[in-house]
Motif scaffolding. Structure first.
Motif, mmCIF file in Angstrom:
data_model
loop_
_atom_site.group_PDB
_atom_site.id
_atom_site.type_symbol
_atom_site.label_atom_id
_atom_site.label_comp_id
_atom_site.label_asym_id
_atom_site.label_seq_id
_atom_site.Cartn_x
_atom_site.Cartn_y
_atom_site.Cartn_z
ATOM 1 N N SER A 95 0.834 -1.122 -0.110
ATOM 2 C CA SER A 95 0.106 0.032 0.034
ATOM 3 C C SER A 95 0.807 1.136 -0.035
ATOM 4 C CB SER A 95 -0.814 -0.062 1.326
ATOM 5 O OG SER A 95 -1.413 -1.094 1.349
ATOM 6 N N ILE A 96 2.066 1.233 0.429
ATOM 7 C CA ILE A 96 3.244 2.469 0.733
ATOM 8 C C ILE A 96 3.312 2.904 -0.860
ATOM 9 C CG2 ILE A 96 5.065 0.849 0.411
ATOM 10 C CD1 ILE A 96 5.087 3.758 2.729
ATOM 11 N N CYS A 97 3.067 2.132 -2.004
ATOM 12 C CA CYS A 97 3.163 2.541 -3.268
ATOM 13 C C CYS A 97 2.204 3.738 -3.594
ATOM 14 C CB CYS A 97 2.814 1.359 -4.288
ATOM 15 S SG CYS A 97 3.991 0.197 -4.374
ATOM 16 N N VAL A 98 1.310 4.091 -2.889
ATOM 17 C CA VAL A 98 0.600 5.382 -3.322
ATOM 18 C C VAL A 98 1.128 6.540 -2.678
ATOM 19 C CG1 VAL A 98 -1.584 4.092 -3.298
ATOM 20 C CG2 VAL A 98 -0.929 5.130 -1.073
ATOM 21 N N LEU A 99 2.262 6.456 -1.698
ATOM 22 C CA LEU A 99 2.832 7.612 -1.332
ATOM 23 C C LEU A 99 3.280 8.404 -2.362
ATOM 24 C CD1 LEU A 99 4.007 9.223 1.222
ATOM 25 C CD2 LEU A 99 5.877 7.610 1.146
ATOM 26 N N GLY A 100 4.221 8.008 -3.094
ATOM 27 C CA GLY A 100 4.772 8.890 -4.168
ATOM 28 C C GLY A 100 3.849 9.438 -5.276
ATOM 29 N N PRO A 101 2.768 8.653 -5.873
ATOM 30 C CA PRO A 101 1.846 9.272 -6.661
ATOM 31 C C PRO A 101 1.109 10.269 -6.129
ATOM 32 C CG PRO A 101 1.916 6.868 -7.084
ATOM 33 C CD PRO A 101 2.569 7.063 -5.985
ATOM 34 N N LEU A 102 0.790 10.219 -4.749
ATOM 35 C CA LEU A 102 -0.147 11.199 -3.907
ATOM 36 C C LEU A 102 0.677 12.487 -3.860
ATOM 37 C CD1 LEU A 102 -1.805 9.048 -1.257
ATOM 38 C CD2 LEU A 102 -3.011 10.298 -2.936
ATOM 39 N N LEU A 103 1.861 12.344 -3.502
ATOM 40 C CA LEU A 103 2.888 13.346 -3.474
ATOM 41 C C LEU A 103 3.009 14.203 -4.806
ATOM 42 C CD1 LEU A 103 3.985 14.574 -0.993
ATOM 43 C CD2 LEU A 103 6.191 13.316 -1.495
ATOM 44 N N GLY A 104 3.154 13.416 -5.603
ATOM 45 C CA GLY A 104 3.600 14.220 -7.022
ATOM 46 C C GLY A 104 2.363 14.768 -7.525
ATOM 47 N N THR A 167 16.036 0.133 -3.031
ATOM 48 C CA THR A 167 14.517 -0.484 -2.665
ATOM 49 C C THR A 167 13.805 -0.559 -4.030
ATOM 50 O OG1 THR A 167 12.829 0.171 -1.567
ATOM 51 C CG2 THR A 167 14.453 1.869 -1.862
ATOM 52 N N VAL A 168 13.058 -1.506 -3.937
ATOM 53 C CA VAL A 168 12.074 -1.813 -5.149
ATOM 54 C C VAL A 168 11.028 -0.977 -5.265
ATOM 55 C CG1 VAL A 168 10.804 -3.518 -6.385
ATOM 56 C CG2 VAL A 168 12.848 -4.185 -5.550
ATOM 57 N N THR A 169 10.217 -1.050 -4.089
ATOM 58 C CA THR A 169 8.825 -0.115 -4.119
ATOM 59 C C THR A 169 9.210 1.419 -3.671
ATOM 60 O OG1 THR A 169 8.640 -0.812 -1.890
ATOM 61 C CG2 THR A 169 7.019 -1.963 -3.648
ATOM 62 N N GLY A 170 10.567 1.635 -3.011
ATOM 63 C CA GLY A 170 11.017 2.925 -2.773
ATOM 64 C C GLY A 170 11.320 3.758 -4.169
ATOM 65 N N THR A 171 11.958 3.099 -5.212
ATOM 66 C CA THR A 171 12.173 3.547 -6.434
ATOM 67 C C THR A 171 10.906 3.797 -6.874
ATOM 68 O OG1 THR A 171 14.116 2.124 -6.551
ATOM 69 C CG2 THR A 171 13.480 3.106 -8.691
ATOM 70 N N ALA A 172 9.984 2.739 -7.064
ATOM 71 C CA ALA A 172 8.570 3.172 -7.572
ATOM 72 C C ALA A 172 8.076 4.439 -7.135
ATOM 73 C CB ALA A 172 7.738 1.992 -7.387
ATOM 74 N N ASN A 173 8.155 4.612 -5.906
ATOM 75 C CA ASN A 173 7.516 5.865 -5.278
ATOM 76 C C ASN A 173 8.180 7.063 -5.456
ATOM 77 O OD1 ASN A 173 5.338 5.463 -3.471
ATOM 78 N ND2 ASN A 173 6.391 4.479 -1.987
ATOM 79 N N VAL A 174 9.559 7.120 -5.473
ATOM 80 C CA VAL A 174 10.296 8.273 -5.689
ATOM 81 C C VAL A 174 10.113 8.618 -7.470
ATOM 82 C CG1 VAL A 174 12.686 9.227 -5.920
ATOM 83 C CG2 VAL A 174 12.022 7.927 -3.948
ATOM 84 N N LEU A 175 10.143 7.709 -8.267
ATOM 85 C CA LEU A 175 9.824 7.768 -9.620
ATOM 86 C C LEU A 175 8.441 8.356 -9.854
ATOM 87 C CD1 LEU A 175 11.184 7.148 -12.501
ATOM 88 C CD2 LEU A 175 10.110 5.247 -12.312
ATOM 89 N N SER A 176 7.560 7.880 -9.101
ATOM 90 C CA SER A 176 6.157 8.441 -9.325
ATOM 91 C C SER A 176 5.789 9.606 -8.956
ATOM 92 C CB SER A 176 5.236 7.656 -8.758
ATOM 93 O OG SER A 176 5.290 6.262 -9.209
#
Ligand code: EPZ
Length: 433
Positions: A95-104, A167-176
């Motif tokens: 669920s942490i994967c929504v952090l980056g998109p929300l912030l972006g 970090t896999v999902t960390g990369t997804a978050n920062v990228l998003s």
């Protein structure tokens, strides 16, 4: 609670097609928060984790529905919602994967801090450090990560390497988050997993500017807006690897279709070194032929393109019947060994020494009731049960249901004698087929 009852010792035979990758689909669905306009996702597996992500999107004002043709359609309906609640996040760490998109996109996020996990400590410090490096203010209070992106500057260097690799999902978050941040962000030590590549390709399909996709250095030039699009999720390399293991373990003859062998170089090399014959009859197919006992081998899990931690338990199971001694070292999650005690109950000789398991190959495993408390460990126990002498009952299969779509149907079609039952609900019936 559902359980699998498996009558072991039947060589698997036939063809099976892998589903779309859960670990690619989760960050893709989360990234639909970024889109102006609807997104259509093809090939998303129908799994518990996917349904959880759709519920989280619902909480965040994104309508997400599975259409009759199997695609998932998402569309933002309320862009003011930014809170991913504990009740949902506690059931799925991804669920942490929504952090980056929300912030972006919304410049604000409140995401429940993910809790503990049976495969070992799973901190999110690299995610939070990455968001701060983009210019966000991030605090942890009352069990929530609160991120304020009103001052997002982007345009800097973000380093995502940690003690166990990127970090896999960390990369997804920062990228998003970076794709809608001003300036050019350079992400160093980015994860190179195919699932991260898939996310980057999806973002590009929406209009993002990303260079270096698939490498540890990503250059992201922020854009003003992203549009919705249609996208097909990559196939699941971990499901494919699990099925290859099951085929080899039962000395079967199985063709696994719908795979991208280019993403499976390490597991395929390991199988070859174990003496397992794997052919490539088509571009997207792999065939395991019957062979004898596997040869012993040393395996070390590493970030991609190294051997994946998500196949460690399944391959250890295969090595448990190898003709000799093997070492399996876990470099991503040094405590991810909960399957060992259950495999021991089935007759395996495995000893843990720190982050390494010493596996002394035995002639065969014996069926018995087993239970595991994580997705891949449960999958390993199913693989063990398929080859074991006698009956194996794998309890708590809801873990498998998080990541393997219709697994008992797929294995049953290959001749496995596997049945799902709920002891509290149903009397025991005949084993399939
Ligand atoms: C992803 O988890 C996968 N999950 C996992 O699959 C997989 O095992 C893992 O990557 C490694 O390949 C999804 O894609 C949804 P990480 P993730 O952040 O992103 C440390 C499965 O079975 N770390 O790459 O959470 C961490 O403790 C699941 O399908 C930090 O130190 O993994 C670990 O040792 C299980 N700080 C290593 O890095 C951080 O902020 C890799 O973790 C983040 C991670």
């Amino acid at each position: 609670m559902d359980q699998f009852v498996i009558e072991g010792g039947v060589p698997l035979r036939g063809e099976v097609t892998v589903s779309g990758a859960k670990n690619a689909a989760l960050p893709l669905l989360a990234a639909s928060i970024l889109a102006d306009g609807p997104c259509h996702f093809e090939g998303v597996p129908d799994l518990r984790d996917i349904r959880t992500m759709m519920r989280i999107l619902g909480e965040l004002g994104v309508e997400a529905e599975r259409l009759e043709d199997g695609t998932i359609r998402t569309e933002v309906t309320d862009p003011d919602r930014v809170r991913a609640p504990y009740e949902l996040v506690k059931t799925m760490r991804a669920s942490i994967c929504v952090l980056g998109p929300l912030l972006g996109r919304r410049r604000r996020a409140e995401v429940s801090f993910p809790g503990g996990c049976v495969i070992g400590p799973r901190p999110v410090d690299l995610h939070l450090g990455g968001m701060r490096a983009l210019g966000a203010r991030v605090e942890v209070a009352d069990g929530y990560i609160a991120a304020d992106g009103s001052g997002l500057t982007g345009g800097g260097d973000v380093y995502l390497g940690g003690p166990f690799g990127p970090t896999v999902t960390g990369t997804a978050n920062v990228l998003s988050a970076a794709v809608l941040s001003p300036g050019t962000t350079v992400i160093q030590s980015a994860a190179c997993e195919p699932e991260v590549v898939d996310l980057a390709r999806f973002l590009v399909a929406m209009g993002a500017k990303i260079e270096g996709i698939g490498s540890p250095t990503l250059h992201v030039r922020g854009v003003e807006r992203l549009t919705g699009c249609r996208y097909r999720v990559i196939s699941d390399r971990i499901e494919a690897g699990t099925l290859l293991c099951a085929a080899a373990m039962t000395e079967g003859d199985v063709t696994v279709r719908g795979v991208d062998p280019g993403t499976m170089t390490a597991p395929l090399a390991v199988l070859a070194r174990m003496g397992v014959s794997v052919e490539r009859p088509d571009e997207d197919a792999l065939r395991v032929r019957p062979g004898g006992r596997p040869k012993p081998l040393d395996i070390v899990t590493l970030p991609y393109p190294g051997f994946p931690t998500d196949l460690q338990a399944q391959f250890m199971t295969l090595l448990s019947v190898a003709a000799g001694n093997s070492f399996v070292t876990e470099k991503i999650y040094p405590e991810r060994f909960i399957h060992i005690s259950e495999l021991q109950r089935m007759g395996a000789h495995i000893r843990k020494e720190g982050p390494t398991a010493i596996v002394q190959g035995v002639d065969h495993l014996s069926g018995c009731p087993v239970m595991a408390s994580d997705l891949r460990a449960s999958a390993a126990l199913v693989v063990a049960g398929l080859a074991a002498r006698g009956t194996t009952t794998v309890e708590r299969v809801y873990h498998i249901d998080r990541g393997y779509e219709r697994i008992e149907e797929k294995l049953g079609a290959l001749g496995a004698r596997i049945r799902r039952e709920n002891p509290a609900r149903e009397p025991a019936g005949a084993l399939s087929p």
